[in-house]
Design an enzyme around this catalytic site. Sequence first.
Site, mmCIF file in Angstrom:
data_model
loop_
_atom_site.group_PDB
_atom_site.id
_atom_site.type_symbol
_atom_site.label_atom_id
_atom_site.label_comp_id
_atom_site.label_asym_id
_atom_site.label_seq_id
_atom_site.Cartn_x
_atom_site.Cartn_y
_atom_site.Cartn_z
ATOM 1 C CD GLN A 119 -0.918 -16.649 -11.069
ATOM 2 O OE1 GLN A 119 -0.857 -17.637 -10.350
ATOM 3 N NE2 GLN A 119 -0.788 -16.723 -12.386
ATOM 4 N N GLY A 170 -1.592 -13.047 -3.716
ATOM 5 C CA GLY A 170 -2.222 -12.015 -2.907
ATOM 6 C C GLY A 170 -1.266 -11.255 -2.038
ATOM 7 C CD GLU A 209 0.563 -17.072 -1.545
ATOM 8 O OE1 GLU A 209 1.494 -16.367 -1.153
ATOM 9 O OE2 GLU A 209 -0.177 -16.762 -2.485
ATOM 10 C CG HIS A 248 6.945 -18.876 -8.072
ATOM 11 N ND1 HIS A 248 6.328 -20.102 -8.147
ATOM 12 C CD2 HIS A 248 6.152 -18.092 -7.308
ATOM 13 C CE1 HIS A 248 5.189 -20.058 -7.456
ATOM 14 N NE2 HIS A 248 5.064 -18.846 -6.934
ATOM 15 C CG HIS A 306 8.544 -15.056 -8.689
ATOM 16 N ND1 HIS A 306 7.469 -14.883 -9.530
ATOM 17 C CD2 HIS A 306 8.069 -14.826 -7.438
ATOM 18 C CE1 HIS A 306 6.390 -14.571 -8.812
ATOM 19 N NE2 HIS A 306 6.735 -14.514 -7.545
ATOM 20 N NE ARG A 321 8.856 -11.799 -2.799
ATOM 21 C CZ ARG A 321 7.703 -12.255 -3.293
ATOM 22 N NH1 ARG A 321 6.585 -12.110 -2.613
ATOM 23 N NH2 ARG A 321 7.657 -12.856 -4.460
ATOM 24 C CG LEU A 375 1.648 -7.621 -4.146
ATOM 25 C CD1 LEU A 375 0.352 -8.405 -4.377
ATOM 26 C CD2 LEU A 375 1.822 -6.583 -5.259
HETATM 27 P P1 FAD Z 1 6.151 -3.183 -10.800
HETATM 28 O O1 FAD Z 1 4.749 -3.500 -10.538
HETATM 29 O O2 FAD Z 1 6.967 -4.198 -11.506
HETATM 30 O O3 FAD Z 1 6.161 -1.843 -11.631
HETATM 31 C C1 FAD Z 1 7.355 -1.312 -12.133
HETATM 32 C C2 FAD Z 1 7.031 -0.027 -12.853
HETATM 33 O O4 FAD Z 1 8.235 0.655 -13.144
HETATM 34 C C3 FAD Z 1 6.315 -0.203 -14.178
HETATM 35 O O5 FAD Z 1 5.301 0.761 -14.253
HETATM 36 C C4 FAD Z 1 7.384 0.110 -15.224
HETATM 37 O O6 FAD Z 1 6.875 0.684 -16.411
HETATM 38 C C5 FAD Z 1 8.195 1.135 -14.472
HETATM 39 N N1 FAD Z 1 9.580 1.257 -14.935
HETATM 40 C C6 FAD Z 1 10.583 0.362 -14.833
HETATM 41 N N2 FAD Z 1 11.711 0.863 -15.359
HETATM 42 C C7 FAD Z 1 11.407 2.111 -15.809
HETATM 43 C C8 FAD Z 1 12.138 3.127 -16.465
HETATM 44 N N3 FAD Z 1 13.428 2.973 -16.801
HETATM 45 N N4 FAD Z 1 11.493 4.272 -16.778
HETATM 46 C C9 FAD Z 1 10.178 4.458 -16.481
HETATM 47 N N5 FAD Z 1 9.441 3.512 -15.870
HETATM 48 C C10 FAD Z 1 10.054 2.364 -15.538
HETATM 49 N N6 FAD Z 1 4.047 -10.522 -4.728
HETATM 50 C C11 FAD Z 1 3.162 -10.683 -3.728
HETATM 51 O O7 FAD Z 1 3.319 -10.096 -2.656
HETATM 52 N N7 FAD Z 1 2.082 -11.482 -3.906
HETATM 53 C C12 FAD Z 1 1.841 -12.147 -5.061
HETATM 54 O O8 FAD Z 1 0.855 -12.849 -5.179
HETATM 55 C C13 FAD Z 1 2.768 -12.013 -6.111
HETATM 56 N N8 FAD Z 1 2.598 -12.683 -7.274
HETATM 57 C C14 FAD Z 1 3.453 -12.440 -8.301
HETATM 58 C C15 FAD Z 1 3.231 -13.059 -9.525
HETATM 59 C C16 FAD Z 1 4.037 -12.787 -10.606
HETATM 60 C C17 FAD Z 1 3.784 -13.460 -11.933
HETATM 61 C C18 FAD Z 1 5.129 -11.899 -10.453
HETATM 62 C C19 FAD Z 1 6.032 -11.596 -11.607
HETATM 63 C C20 FAD Z 1 5.377 -11.302 -9.233
HETATM 64 C C21 FAD Z 1 4.553 -11.570 -8.152
HETATM 65 N N9 FAD Z 1 4.761 -10.971 -6.917
HETATM 66 C C22 FAD Z 1 3.869 -11.152 -5.904
HETATM 67 C C23 FAD Z 1 5.782 -9.953 -6.763
HETATM 68 C C24 FAD Z 1 5.117 -8.579 -6.883
HETATM 69 O O9 FAD Z 1 4.082 -8.643 -7.847
HETATM 70 C C25 FAD Z 1 6.080 -7.495 -7.287
HETATM 71 O O10 FAD Z 1 7.236 -7.573 -6.495
HETATM 72 C C26 FAD Z 1 5.450 -6.138 -7.106
HETATM 73 O O11 FAD Z 1 4.243 -6.066 -7.817
HETATM 74 C C27 FAD Z 1 6.398 -5.070 -7.589
HETATM 75 O O12 FAD Z 1 5.718 -3.851 -7.581
HETATM 76 P P2 FAD Z 1 6.519 -2.553 -7.964
HETATM 77 O O13 FAD Z 1 5.571 -1.412 -7.843
HETATM 78 O O14 FAD Z 1 7.766 -2.494 -7.187
HETATM 79 O O15 FAD Z 1 6.954 -2.777 -9.494
HETATM 80 C C1 SIN Z 2 2.269 -16.777 -5.981
HETATM 81 O O1 SIN Z 2 1.094 -16.478 -6.143
HETATM 82 O O2 SIN Z 2 2.694 -17.911 -5.837
HETATM 83 C C2 SIN Z 2 3.255 -15.681 -5.953
HETATM 84 C C3 SIN Z 2 3.235 -15.084 -4.632
HETATM 85 C C4 SIN Z 2 4.435 -14.235 -4.428
HETATM 86 O O3 SIN Z 2 5.307 -14.135 -5.289
HETATM 87 O O4 SIN Z 2 4.509 -13.676 -3.335
#
Ligand code: FAD
Ligand code: SIN
Length: 519
Positions: A46, A48, A114, A242, A350, A385, A391
């Site tokens: 959410q 950013g 934030e 969180h 989270h 973190r 992100l």
């Molecule tokens: P993900 O986006 O979780 O993607 C994981 C991928 O791996 C998926 O495609 C899934 O299908 C695949 N996968 C997993 N296991 C397997 C498997 N065994 N086989 C095949 N595929 C698999 N961070 C910020 O910096 N700013 C924010 O505002 C923020 N807000 C957030 C809000 C929420 C509600 C949440 C939950 C997290 C937030 N975070 C935020 C954290 C951040 O979103 C995540 O850490 C980040 O998006 C993770 O990206 P990723 O590419 O590592 O994994």
């Molecule tokens: C949030 O929007 O509060 C989540 C941000 C983050 O997990 O970095």
Amino acid sequence: MRYEVDFLVIGSGIAGLSFALKVAPYGKVIILSKGDASEGSTKYAQGGIAAVMYDTDSFDKHIADTLVAGDGICDREVVEMTIREAPERIRELVQYGVNFDMDKQGSRFDLHREGGHSEFRILHHKDNTGAEIERGLLDAINSHPNIELKENQFAIDLITQHHLGQRVTKHTPDIDCYGVYALNCKTNEIDTYLAKVTLLATGGMGNVYTTTTTPIISTGDGVAMVHRARGVLKDLEFMQFHPTSLYNPAEKPAFLITEAMRGAGAILKDRNGNEFMHKYDPRLSLAPRDIVARAIDNEMKLAGVDYLWLDARSIGKRELIDGFPTIYAKCLELGINITKDMIPVRPAAHYQCGGIKVDTRGRSSIHHLYAAGECSCTGLHGGNRLASNSLLEAAVYAHNAALDAVEISKNTTINNAVPDWNAEGMVLNEEMVLITQTKKELQEIMTNYVGIVRSDLRLQRAFDRLNLIFRETEELYNRSVLTEPLSELRNLIACAYLIIKQAMARRQNVGLHYSIDLV
Ligand code: FAD
Ligand code: SIN
């Protein structure tokens, strides 16, 4: 089926997609995603993405904020590199087609603030930044001729020398990754994917706990695979809770109330409507997350209640509706008008700060295996973190890993000697309850004994109970045809084991690891 490819990417969140786009000009890429391509934490982000874009802010301030939040155990070199690279990675995201909100004049990015940030530096797209990033990257991926994105493909295990009949231990010096075995969730066949280079971008493990903001796919698969392949994992005791998920017990995942709302002026209050953060930190509701989550946990325990309040009413109606449309609509659905009513909130698992240990090029301890995004541990986050650095870390490390992987792939050949998966003699487990009940037990153990506040006794209890669950599940696994739920359960158990072991080993309260038996 057997597939051979230059670059194999497991995961289609920001880390996997960014990496794929960067290596695609140099070879064929397959991306495996265990569900729908867009389903992952990225879509739910959410607040950013943090970056220093203008000289009203400075790299030094962002670096200092990150180090403070990390509670003294971040890797300083990594922090500096990541934060200095941030503006370039943001420009790339924009080039891929991702839209961030602009200010009223339309000339500069509109920046939020934030917890733990000393400046307004969070680029965002309303309160659904992650969905916009995921959309932009998927659009770019879908139009790339060198990339094949395969949904409903569940990576089960990394293929290493172990699968060629060699004994591999954590002391084996040159463990090598040749690809993965993956379950095709449509055909129930287990396919062999061989690659010159493999990237794990499998996201987090929030589902180790009962209440989590992370989607159901976040089951720590990448971390568990590396654990089984005897790779190096680090800092898993630092599970970030969180402070403000929406209290709505039946809902999974728990809906997040972004920290940006506190950045805009929302205030935490106890159930009597009184502020309480002054008792815990001079930064009040905008203290780093570990401190705020612990404060809420303490207040909830003192009052014996399941939630507290977030009061956003002072922000103003227009700003709330325009700036936080997703949260406004979601709360309204539940009968909460956030312009008039306080929001019931509680902490939820989270983000996993630890994971697969990687160097600054995204290399894991296993040759030809890279990791990026939440499943990795780069050293950026240390003990906790800083908001919106996740992100950013994913984008920076996907870039670094891609540069290195392209070079490595030039001198690597695919290992054709790998055998296919052998499922002979296995029977289908028809009792789903053996899996669902065990998962619930695991989540309760972790929530009650290995949550925000820990103790030596609680950790030992968790460890003993986990042992039983582990033995039962391995026994089931050894005689069953492999399914996604069973595989995920094994992975969750492995992650829980690692969290507990590393928490037991950490003999100091630091960042997110807090035990009443330590100082
Ligand atoms: P993900 O986006 O979780 O993607 C994981 C991928 O791996 C998926 O495609 C899934 O299908 C695949 N996968 C997993 N296991 C397997 C498997 N065994 N086989 C095949 N595929 C698999 N961070 C910020 O910096 N700013 C924010 O505002 C923020 N807000 C957030 C809000 C929420 C509600 C949440 C939950 C997290 C937030 N975070 C935020 C954290 C951040 O979103 C995540 O850490 C980040 O998006 C993770 O990206 P990723 O590419 O590592 O994994
Ligand atoms: C949030 O929007 O509060 C989540 C941000 C983050 O997990 O970095």
